[in-house]
Design a protein around this motif. Structure first.
Motif, PDB file in Angstrom:
ATOM      1  N   UNK A  35       0.869  -1.174   0.000  1.00  0.00           N
ATOM      2  CA  UNK A  35       0.000   0.000   0.000  1.00  0.00           C
ATOM      3  C   UNK A  35       0.906   1.225   0.000  1.00  0.00           C
ATOM      4  N   UNK A  36       0.723   2.111  -0.965  1.00  0.00           N
ATOM      5  CA  UNK A  36       1.635   3.231  -1.135  1.00  0.00           C
ATOM      6  C   UNK A  36       1.159   4.456  -0.372  1.00  0.00           C
ATOM      7  N   UNK A  37       2.102   5.087   0.340  1.00  0.00           N
ATOM      8  CA  UNK A  37       1.818   6.323   1.068  1.00  0.00           C
ATOM      9  C   UNK A  37       2.750   7.416   0.552  1.00  0.00           C
ATOM     10  N   UNK A  38       2.338   8.656   0.750  1.00  0.00           N
ATOM     11  CA  UNK A  38       3.092   9.785   0.220  1.00  0.00           C
ATOM     12  C   UNK A  38       4.341  10.063   1.058  1.00  0.00           C
ATOM     13  N   UNK A  39       5.228  10.875   0.484  1.00  0.00           N
ATOM     14  CA  UNK A  39       6.497  11.192   1.136  1.00  0.00           C
ATOM     15  C   UNK A  39       6.486  12.602   1.718  1.00  0.00           C
ATOM     16  N   UNK A  40       7.431  12.835   2.594  1.00  0.00           N
ATOM     17  CA  UNK A  40       7.715  14.178   3.080  1.00  0.00           C
ATOM     18  C   UNK A  40       8.535  14.886   1.995  1.00  0.00           C
ATOM     19  N   UNK A  41       8.168  16.103   1.586  1.00  0.00           N
ATOM     20  CA  UNK A  41       8.871  16.747   0.480  1.00  0.00           C
ATOM     21  C   UNK A  41      10.292  17.194   0.803  1.00  0.00           C
ATOM     22  N   UNK A  42      10.650  17.202   2.075  1.00  0.00           N
ATOM     23  CA  UNK A  42      11.998  17.609   2.473  1.00  0.00           C
ATOM     24  C   UNK A  42      12.939  16.417   2.521  1.00  0.00           C
TER      25      UNK A  42
END
Length: 220
Positions: A35-42
């Motif tokens: 299940x894919x989750x989003x990343x922190x942009x930093x």
């Protein structure tokens, strides 16, 4: 590790879609569903809030991947794991000798100070600069790809770290909105900072980048 922990058929495992297709493949080989989750942009690592949002009663584990020499926010991710009873596994990067890390940081600091027209990486939390990843502002992938081609034409080696997010690959395609993952895949470019680079090499990188940066939108 997943199999040893009893993760298998009917379980879900939260993973990043920003690179590391082998992580999703390992989950599938264990019989579970990635299940894919989003990343922190930093940090470009899994975002703890996104992991929590992706968690369901079937979620058994989270696989955290450290990216580019910048570690993930492990305390927050472990906190999510503890609240939901999840196994939290980490995939690290290859070890770099300490003296080389110091040289990479020195070169990264030089680029941080000199580059214009691109967004330089955040160097917090003990960044070891396995890769020096900038963002090319403008119109996403077309501008980034044009920027990369122009740099290579000027003799600067550079590479796109993640060409296609895992959730867009045919074998793992999902109809998901992962805005930070997709934006990072469209904008990021890795510039060289390895220890073999000379001062003249670094000046050439800066000169080439800055000559092109004026053609793009300012970085905000």
């Amino acid at each position: 590790m997943l199999r040893a922990a009893g993760v298998g058929l009917g379980d879900e495992v939260v993973v990043p879609a920003f690179g590391n297709v082998e992580v999703a493949e390992a989950v599938a080989m264990a019989g579970a569903l990635p299940v894919f989750a989003d990343i922190d942009p930093v940090t470009y690592c899994l975002d703890a809030s996104a992991v929590e949002a992706a968690t369901t009663p079937r979620t058994a584990a989270v696989v955290v991947v450290h990216r580019f020499g910048r570690p993930a926010d492990i305390p927050r991710l472990h906190d999510v794991g503890q609240r939901h009873g999840l196994l939290v596994l980490e995939q690290g990067e290859s070890e770099v000798p300490y003296d080389e890390i110091a040289q990479r940081r020195e070169r990264a600091a030089y680029l941080d100070a000199k580059l214009r027209g691109v967004r330089t990486p955040d160097g917090g939390d003990g960044h070891t600069y396995q890769q020096y990843v900038v963002r090319v502002p403008g119109n996403g992938r077309p501008d980034r790809d044009a920027f990369a081609r122009a740099l290579r034409a000027r003799g600067v080696e550079c590479r796109v770290p993640v060409k296609t997010p895992v959730h867009r690959l045919p074998e793992f395609r999902r109809c998901l909105s992962l805005p930070e993952t997709e934006r990072a895949a469209d904008e990021t470019l890795a510039l060289p900072v390895d220890a073999a680079l000379t001062k003249r090499d670094m000046q050439r990188i800066v000169g080439a980048c800055n000559a092109l940066g004026g053609l793009l939108q300012p970085a905000f």
